[in-house]
Design a protein around this motif. Sequence first.
Motif, PDB file in Angstrom:
ATOM      1  N   UNK A  31     -16.373  12.975   4.043  1.00 44.03           N
ATOM      2  CA  UNK A  31     -17.362  12.561   5.041  1.00 44.03           C
ATOM      3  C   UNK A  31     -16.733  12.338   6.416  1.00 44.03           C
ATOM      4  N   UNK A  32     -15.477  12.762   6.579  1.00 39.57           N
ATOM      5  CA  UNK A  32     -14.745  12.640   7.847  1.00 39.57           C
ATOM      6  C   UNK A  32     -14.597  11.187   8.309  1.00 39.57           C
ATOM      7  N   UNK A  33     -14.569  10.263   7.348  1.00 41.58           N
ATOM      8  CA  UNK A  33     -14.360   8.859   7.671  1.00 41.58           C
ATOM      9  C   UNK A  33     -12.961   8.645   8.252  1.00 41.58           C
ATOM     10  N   UNK A  34     -12.049   9.574   7.952  1.00 44.28           N
ATOM     11  CA  UNK A  34     -10.685   9.447   8.448  1.00 44.28           C
ATOM     12  C   UNK A  34     -10.577   9.416   9.958  1.00 44.28           C
ATOM     13  N   UNK A  35     -11.624   9.830  10.678  1.00 46.95           N
ATOM     14  CA  UNK A  35     -11.586   9.765  12.135  1.00 46.95           C
ATOM     15  C   UNK A  35     -11.589   8.317  12.622  1.00 46.95           C
ATOM     16  N   UNK A  36     -12.172   7.408  11.832  1.00 45.89           N
ATOM     17  CA  UNK A  36     -12.284   6.012  12.252  1.00 45.89           C
ATOM     18  C   UNK A  36     -11.524   5.048  11.353  1.00 45.89           C
ATOM     19  N   UNK A  37     -11.258   5.444  10.101  1.00 42.73           N
ATOM     20  CA  UNK A  37     -10.558   4.551   9.177  1.00 42.73           C
ATOM     21  C   UNK A  37      -9.658   5.362   8.270  1.00 42.73           C
ATOM     22  N   UNK A  38      -8.341   5.324   8.503  1.00 36.14           N
ATOM     23  CA  UNK A  38      -7.425   6.095   7.651  1.00 36.14           C
ATOM     24  C   UNK A  38      -7.387   5.563   6.228  1.00 36.14           C
ATOM     25  N   UNK A  39      -7.519   6.447   5.255  1.00 31.38           N
ATOM     26  CA  UNK A  39      -7.541   6.034   3.863  1.00 31.38           C
ATOM     27  C   UNK A  39      -6.255   5.397   3.398  1.00 31.38           C
ATOM     28  N   UNK A  40      -5.148   5.677   4.087  1.00 35.50           N
ATOM     29  CA  UNK A  40      -3.870   5.107   3.663  1.00 35.50           C
ATOM     30  C   UNK A  40      -3.891   3.587   3.760  1.00 35.50           C
ATOM     31  N   UNK A  41      -4.713   3.043   4.677  1.00 37.23           N
ATOM     32  CA  UNK A  41      -4.835   1.595   4.773  1.00 37.23           C
ATOM     33  C   UNK A  41      -5.371   1.017   3.472  1.00 37.23           C
ATOM     34  N   UNK A  42      -6.358   1.693   2.888  1.00 41.90           N
ATOM     35  CA  UNK A  42      -6.946   1.217   1.642  1.00 41.90           C
ATOM     36  C   UNK A  42      -5.946   1.233   0.495  1.00 41.90           C
ATOM     37  N   UNK A  43      -5.156   2.307   0.386  1.00 38.66           N
ATOM     38  CA  UNK A  43      -4.223   2.383  -0.733  1.00 38.66           C
ATOM     39  C   UNK A  43      -3.040   1.422  -0.541  1.00 38.66           C
ATOM     40  N   UNK A  44      -2.637   1.185   0.702  1.00 37.30           N
ATOM     41  CA  UNK A  44      -1.571   0.215   0.948  1.00 37.30           C
ATOM     42  C   UNK A  44      -2.034  -1.189   0.551  1.00 37.30           C
ATOM     43  N   UNK A  45      -3.247  -1.558   0.976  1.00 36.52           N
ATOM     44  CA  UNK A  45      -3.795  -2.861   0.601  1.00 36.52           C
ATOM     45  C   UNK A  45      -3.936  -2.958  -0.913  1.00 36.52           C
ATOM     46  N   UNK A  46      -4.374  -1.858  -1.535  1.00 29.43           N
ATOM     47  CA  UNK A  46      -4.466  -1.848  -2.994  1.00 29.43           C
ATOM     48  C   UNK A  46      -3.114  -2.108  -3.637  1.00 29.43           C
ATOM     49  N   UNK A  47      -2.059  -1.522  -3.085  1.00 30.35           N
ATOM     50  CA  UNK A  47      -0.718  -1.755  -3.610  1.00 30.35           C
ATOM     51  C   UNK A  47      -0.299  -3.208  -3.478  1.00 30.35           C
ATOM     52  N   UNK A  48      -0.638  -3.822  -2.341  1.00 25.47           N
ATOM     53  CA  UNK A  48      -0.320  -5.240  -2.143  1.00 25.47           C
ATOM     54  C   UNK A  48      -1.044  -6.095  -3.184  1.00 25.47           C
ATOM     55  N   UNK A  49      -2.318  -5.788  -3.411  1.00 24.44           N
ATOM     56  CA  UNK A  49      -3.096  -6.542  -4.393  1.00 24.44           C
ATOM     57  C   UNK A  49      -2.550  -6.344  -5.807  1.00 24.44           C
ATOM     58  N   UNK A  50      -2.051  -5.148  -6.083  1.00 24.28           N
ATOM     59  CA  UNK A  50      -1.450  -4.897  -7.395  1.00 24.28           C
ATOM     60  C   UNK A  50      -0.188  -5.734  -7.578  1.00 24.28           C
ATOM     61  N   UNK A  51       0.560  -5.927  -6.500  1.00 23.47           N
ATOM     62  CA  UNK A  51       1.780  -6.737  -6.590  1.00 23.47           C
ATOM     63  C   UNK A  51       1.450  -8.194  -6.891  1.00 23.47           C
ATOM     64  N   UNK A  52       0.218  -8.623  -6.558  1.00 25.83           N
ATOM     65  CA  UNK A  52      -0.215  -9.987  -6.813  1.00 25.83           C
ATOM     66  C   UNK A  52      -0.912 -10.151  -8.165  1.00 25.83           C
ATOM     67  N   UNK A  53      -1.026  -9.047  -8.908  1.00 19.98           N
ATOM     68  CA  UNK A  53      -1.658  -9.113 -10.207  1.00 19.98           C
ATOM     69  C   UNK A  53      -3.168  -8.990 -10.175  1.00 19.98           C
ATOM     70  N   UNK A  54      -3.739  -8.788  -8.978  1.00 22.84           N
ATOM     71  CA  UNK A  54      -5.202  -8.644  -8.874  1.00 22.84           C
ATOM     72  C   UNK A  54      -5.662  -7.313  -9.452  1.00 22.84           C
TER      73      UNK A  54
END
Length: 225
Positions: A31-54
Motif C-alpha cells: 500500500x506504499x505505506x513505506x513513503x511515510x512509515x518505514x517498516x523496519x521501525x516496526x520490526x526493530x520495536x518488535x525485537x525490543x519487545x521480544x527481548x523483554x519477553x513480551x
Amino acid sequence: MLETFNTLVDGLPPGLIYGLIAALVFAEAALFVGFVFPGETAVVVGGVLASQGTLSLPLLLVIGVVAAVAGDSVGYEIGKKYGPRLLDLRAVSKHRSKVEGAQDLIRRRGAVAVFIGRFTALLRALMPALAGSSRLPYPKFLLFNFLGGLAWVVTFTLGGYFAGEAFDRAAQWAGRGLAIGIAVIAVAAIVVWSVRKHRREAGEEAEADSDSDGEAGSRVEQTLP
C-alpha cells in the motif's frame, strides 16, 4: 526508552502486537505505506519487545518474513496491472530521481535489484511495483523477494532484540539512571542523523530533478529553428 515501548503495548495482547507489526510490514510495499512509515521501525520495536519477553522471537521472525514477502508480492501484482500509471501518483512523482534510479537498477541487475532494494526505505516501497511493471518474471522476483525479506527481517529484528538486552545489562551494571541517560543520548543521535540524512537525500533529489529539467530544456532549444 524501553519504558516507552512497554507503555505503548501495556494491556495489549501479544496477538494484537504481532498483527500490528505484520500489518505495517505488509503495507509498506503493498500500500506504499513505506513513503511515510518505514517498516523496519516496526520490526526493530518488535525485537525490543521480544527481548523483554513480551513477544516470542522465533514467531516474530516468521511473521515478519511472511508479511514482508506477501506485501511485496501484492506490490508486484499492482505494478504488473497498473504499470506506468503508478508513476503519476503524487507520492511517487515526488521522488522522480529515485524512481528512475530504481528502474535503471532493475534493467542492470534484474531480480537482484529486488534484494538490494529491500535495504533502502524508499526502494523497499517502490521496487516490487516497479519490478511488476517491468514484467520481471514472478518466479525470479519471488526468490529474491524471499531472500531479501529474510535477510532484512532477521537483521533488524535481531538488532532490536540485542539492543533491548544491552539496555537491560546496562541498567543492571551501571544503574537505571545512567542507562536511561545513555539511551536518551543514543536516540537523540539517531534522530539527528536521520534528519540530516533526509535533508541530504532531499537536496540530492532536487538537484537531480533540476539537472534533468535543464537538460530537457536544452534539448528543446536545440530543436527549435
